[in-house]
Design a protein around this motif. Structure first.
Motif, PDB file in Angstrom:
ATOM      1  N   GLN A  64       7.783  -3.889  -4.384  1.00  0.00           N
ATOM      2  CA  GLN A  64       6.861  -4.923  -3.916  1.00  0.00           C
ATOM      3  C   GLN A  64       7.679  -5.863  -3.086  1.00  0.00           C
ATOM      4  O   GLN A  64       7.295  -6.463  -1.990  1.00  0.00           O
ATOM      5  N   PHE A  73       8.556  -4.542   0.233  1.00  0.00           N
ATOM      6  CA  PHE A  73       7.367  -4.421   1.127  1.00  0.00           C
ATOM      7  C   PHE A  73       7.253  -5.782   1.790  1.00  0.00           C
ATOM      8  O   PHE A  73       6.621  -5.860   2.758  1.00  0.00           O
ATOM      9  N   LEU A  74       7.179  -6.605   0.656  1.00  0.00           N
ATOM     10  CA  LEU A  74       6.598  -8.001   1.193  1.00  0.00           C
ATOM     11  C   LEU A  74       7.601  -8.713   2.001  1.00  0.00           C
ATOM     12  O   LEU A  74       7.315  -9.028   3.238  1.00  0.00           O
ATOM     13  N   LEU A 128       1.473  -9.031  -9.930  1.00  0.00           N
ATOM     14  CA  LEU A 128       2.956  -8.496  -9.415  1.00  0.00           C
ATOM     15  C   LEU A 128       3.069  -9.027  -7.945  1.00  0.00           C
ATOM     16  O   LEU A 128       4.154  -9.549  -7.581  1.00  0.00           O
ATOM     17  N   THR A 129       1.967  -8.915  -7.272  1.00  0.00           N
ATOM     18  CA  THR A 129       1.895  -9.572  -6.125  1.00  0.00           C
ATOM     19  C   THR A 129       2.394 -11.143  -6.139  1.00  0.00           C
ATOM     20  O   THR A 129       3.151 -11.593  -5.327  1.00  0.00           O
ATOM     21  N   ILE A 157       0.283   0.309  -3.396  1.00  0.00           N
ATOM     22  CA  ILE A 157       1.914   0.127  -3.142  1.00  0.00           C
ATOM     23  C   ILE A 157       1.979  -0.692  -1.777  1.00  0.00           C
ATOM     24  O   ILE A 157       2.386  -1.852  -1.840  1.00  0.00           O
ATOM     25  N   PRO A 158       1.748   0.031  -0.431  1.00  0.00           N
ATOM     26  CA  PRO A 158       1.661  -0.838   0.722  1.00  0.00           C
ATOM     27  C   PRO A 158       0.611  -1.979   0.673  1.00  0.00           C
ATOM     28  O   PRO A 158       1.082  -2.935   1.183  1.00  0.00           O
ATOM     29  N   LEU A 159      -0.399  -1.731   0.064  1.00  0.00           N
ATOM     30  CA  LEU A 159      -1.424  -2.742   0.197  1.00  0.00           C
ATOM     31  C   LEU A 159      -0.839  -4.138  -0.634  1.00  0.00           C
ATOM     32  O   LEU A 159      -1.163  -5.121  -0.162  1.00  0.00           O
ATOM     33  N   MET A 160      -0.078  -3.901  -1.692  1.00  0.00           N
ATOM     34  CA  MET A 160       0.444  -5.137  -2.528  1.00  0.00           C
ATOM     35  C   MET A 160       1.286  -5.745  -1.714  1.00  0.00           C
ATOM     36  O   MET A 160       1.229  -6.956  -1.419  1.00  0.00           O
ATOM     37  N   GLY A 161       2.278  -5.131  -0.876  1.00  0.00           N
ATOM     38  CA  GLY A 161       3.240  -5.707   0.091  1.00  0.00           C
ATOM     39  C   GLY A 161       2.606  -6.492   1.232  1.00  0.00           C
ATOM     40  O   GLY A 161       2.689  -7.642   1.310  1.00  0.00           O
ATOM     41  N   VAL A 162       1.633  -5.965   1.759  1.00  0.00           N
ATOM     42  CA  VAL A 162       0.910  -6.658   2.958  1.00  0.00           C
ATOM     43  C   VAL A 162       0.176  -7.642   2.434  1.00  0.00           C
ATOM     44  O   VAL A 162       0.246  -8.675   3.219  1.00  0.00           O
ATOM     45  N   ILE A 163      -0.614  -7.351   1.432  1.00  0.00           N
ATOM     46  CA  ILE A 163      -1.483  -8.577   1.053  1.00  0.00           C
ATOM     47  C   ILE A 163      -0.654  -9.762   0.483  1.00  0.00           C
ATOM     48  O   ILE A 163      -1.072 -10.990   0.519  1.00  0.00           O
ATOM     49  N   GLY A 164       0.544  -9.492  -0.149  1.00  0.00           N
ATOM     50  CA  GLY A 164       1.363 -10.512  -0.647  1.00  0.00           C
ATOM     51  C   GLY A 164       1.690 -11.191   0.540  1.00  0.00           C
ATOM     52  O   GLY A 164       1.849 -12.681   0.590  1.00  0.00           O
ATOM     53  N   ALA A 165       2.271 -10.359   1.515  1.00  0.00           N
ATOM     54  CA  ALA A 165       2.691 -11.482   2.926  1.00  0.00           C
ATOM     55  C   ALA A 165       1.127 -12.016   3.483  1.00  0.00           C
ATOM     56  O   ALA A 165       1.605 -13.295   3.877  1.00  0.00           O
ATOM     57  N   TYR A 173      -0.151   3.050   5.135  1.00  0.00           N
ATOM     58  CA  TYR A 173      -0.086   4.147   3.865  1.00  0.00           C
ATOM     59  C   TYR A 173      -0.102   5.428   4.685  1.00  0.00           C
ATOM     60  O   TYR A 173       0.652   6.357   4.183  1.00  0.00           O
ATOM     61  N   LYS A 181      -1.856   4.296  -3.002  1.00  0.00           N
ATOM     62  CA  LYS A 181      -2.298   3.378  -1.852  1.00  0.00           C
ATOM     63  C   LYS A 181      -2.202   1.977  -2.096  1.00  0.00           C
ATOM     64  O   LYS A 181      -1.855   1.262  -1.242  1.00  0.00           O
TER      65      LYS A 181
END
Lengths: 329, 260
Positions: free
Chosen positions: B159, B162-163, A84-85, A38-46, B215, A36
């Motif tokens: 990452q 996704f970002l 990583l984010t 993986i998508p969380l890191m991407g969106v929270i990075g944005a 997700y 879970k």
């Protein structure tokens, strides 16, 4: 930090440290097997990227501030995912917005990612909040201030080691640290308020997401010890042939690399006190000492190793003290 | 009306995506070669001494040639260079106060402080220009694919994907929230810290909920923790190697052979 302010040696060393930390963080996340994240890191990075672009006014000054995001991320999603984010956010800023540059990315990741996620969060924020949960707001502000102070000190050290700025070390520090103290306070308050809001609006969500650290800490301490020793030794070796900014600037101005002590009693006393307390004056063995004569060439590298060791012991000691206090409760 | 940082960020991301699709010299070179050369160029430029100026001129010519041959607008590159990092100028401008050595810079006798300041600015322009050429002629996803050749961890590559996928979406969401708040503040554009925290907190919660939805959608499509690599990048060909060797030769030649 920008490419134009660093030398290839400093940029390279910091890139190596940041890249090694990224490999370590990636392994820790893989170990957690929490897909879970993986998508969380991407969106929270944005989210962090967008949040950094919204300004708020600072009372009484007429200026405005914004958040850095490293501490907020570490608290919300855990240090490894946060690191990583931050790496990816800084990478996008370097690529798209030419903010920093590719070689300076290593320095920026270190100053804003490694320091916040792997020092301030696990050794300062986490133990303190666990011991005093009611003081979370104050601890967040304190951790943000500390993170920014260390980050600013990183910028000063990296710029001066690169030999780019002619600004003397002490003046550079006096210029950078107070500015970042003010910025850190404001950023800390903003971060603490955002956290309060998120905890109220989405209660219980993040505890489930934050990866546990468990036995990772001893390994991390060991890897930091290796990094400190390598960096201390390497950088000192390079530094040995180039005098530092302060000495260089003075040398150019008055024709000698050391200040000539004047009549002032304060200078005499301070210099006396310093020579008594400094066992590695000018980052090398004392002149005329048996060690100095024997290991002259290696003196500077040795001083770097010892200096790095002392800093590591102090930092590690503080962390150990805090952890022991927590365990005994 | 002055545009906000959020609006500018969306415009920048859109514009670089478009220019990577045009045709030109650098657009035809593989991402791996361009990434390697960007690092080599940066390191070469930064390895010059603190008072060097004339020696950097050939590097400007190299970038000018590549920009023209890749049909990238010079105006856009220079507007972007002008928009970044006042920090470099702030640090550099202090040098003249402390360094009074006499040096010759571009044939003019001046102090070391001014020479090193202008040298920093020249190096700054060169390194930023070079990075901008990389992103302008290569799509972001292709760069990430190229970075994987240099063994960046898979999870970091994911990452980046996704970002990049969500950055525009979240920026738009932030812009909507910010505009709505500004409309209620009767034209006042700055928020106090509490208003700011509420706005950013709302954005955080929305982002987290969006991540949840994503997700679940991924699980529904058979996601098991691994993301298959769908971004194809072509293998390096003869032209790539030719460009690589020519660029390395130019960097080494202009670094070690004095042109004046």
């Amino acid at each position: 930090m920008a490419d134009a302010l660093i030398s290839p040696e400093v940029g390279g060393v910091l890139w190596a440290v940041s890249a090694a930390t990224a490999v370590y963080a990636a392994r820790q996340i893989a170990k957690d097997k929490d897909s879970k994240i993986i998508p969380l890191m991407g969106v929270i990075g944005a989210f962090i990227f967008a949040a950094q672009m919204i300004n708020f006014s600072i009372p009484l000054t007429g200026s405005s501030g914004h958040i850095g995001g490293g501490l907020l991320l570490a608290i919300l999603i855990g240090p490894h995912a946060a690191f990583l984010t931050m790496f990816s956010v800084l990478g996008v800023q370097a690529l798209f917005f030419a903010d920093g540059g590719l070689l300076a990315l290593g320095c920026n990741v270190f100053n804003m990612g490694v320091i916040t996620c792997y020092f301030v969060y696990p050794f300062i924020y986490k133990p303190l909040v666990e011991r005093m949960p009611k003081m979370r707001f104050v601890i967040t502000v304190f951790a943000a201030v500390l993170g920014l102070q260390l980050g600013a000190f990183g910028v000063v050290t990296q710029t001066l080691l690169s030999g780019i700025s002619a600004l003397p070390f002490s003046k550079f520090v006096i210029l950078m640290q107070p500015i970042h103290l003010a910025i850190g306070l404001v950023e800390g308050i903003a971060t603490a308020l955002i956290l309060e809001f998120v905890y109220k609006a989405a209660p219980g969500y993040f505890k489930a997401n934050a990866p546990t650290q468990g036995s990772a800490i001893p390994k991390l301490v060991l890897s930091f010890a290796v990094m400190a020793v390598v960096c201390g030794g390497l950088i000192s070796y390079f530094a040995s042939s180039h005098p530092d900014g302060l000495e260089w600037a003075i040398g150019k101005t008055i024709g000698s690399e050391e200040l000539v002590a004047g009549d002032s009693k304060i200078i005499a006393t301070a210099s006396d006190l310093q020579s008594k307390s400094a066992f590695l004056p000018d980052y090398s063995f004392s002149e005329g000492s048996a060690f100095g004569e024997k290991f002259g060439l290696f003196g500077t590298g040795f001083a770097g190793l010892v200096g790095g060791g002392i800093v590591l012991l102090l930092a590690g000691g503080t962390g150990f003290f805090l952890l022991r206090g927590r365990r005994s409760e | 009306m002055k545009i906000s940082a959020l609006e500018r960020a969306i415009l920048v991301i859109d514009s670089f995506g478009k220019s990577a699709e045009t045709s030109g010299l650098l657009q035809g070179i593989s991402a791996e070669v361009k990434i390697f050369l960007t690092f080599l160029f940066t390191v070469t430029v930064l390895s010059f001494g603190r008072y060097d100026g004339v020696a950097l001129v050939p590097f400007f010519m190299m970038l000018a040639f590549l920009t023209a041959a890749s049909r990238i607008s010079f105006m856009r590159i220079f507007l972007r260079i002008g928009a970044v990092s006042p920090f470099v100028i702030f640090i550099g401008i202090l040098n003249p106060l402390f360094d009074h050595t006499n040096v010759i810079f571009f044939g003019i006798e001046t102090t070391g402080g001014w020479a090193s300041f202008f040298s920093i600015i020249l190096k700054f322009i060169l390194t930023v220009w070079c990075s901008l050429l990389l992103i302008s002629t290569t799509g972001f996803q292709v760069i990430v694919k190229g970075l994987k050749t240099f063994k960046i961890p898979q999870i970091l590559a994911n990452q980046f994907y996704f970002l990049f996928r969500y950055i525009r979406l979240i920026l738009k969401e932030a812009l909507t929230l910010k505009r709505a708040r500004e409309a209620r503040l009767s034209g006042e554009r700055k928020f106090d810290v509490r208003l700011f925290a509420n706005l950013v907190g709302t954005l955080a919660v929305r982002s987290i909920k969006r991540a949840d939805v994503i997700y679940n959608a991924m699980l529904a499509r058979g996601f098991d923790g691994d993301i298959p690599d769908v971004h194809k990048s072509r293998r390096a060909g003869v032209a790539d190697f030719l460009f690589l060797f020519l660029s390395i030769f130019c960097c080494i030649f202009f670094r070690f052979v004095s042109i004046y």
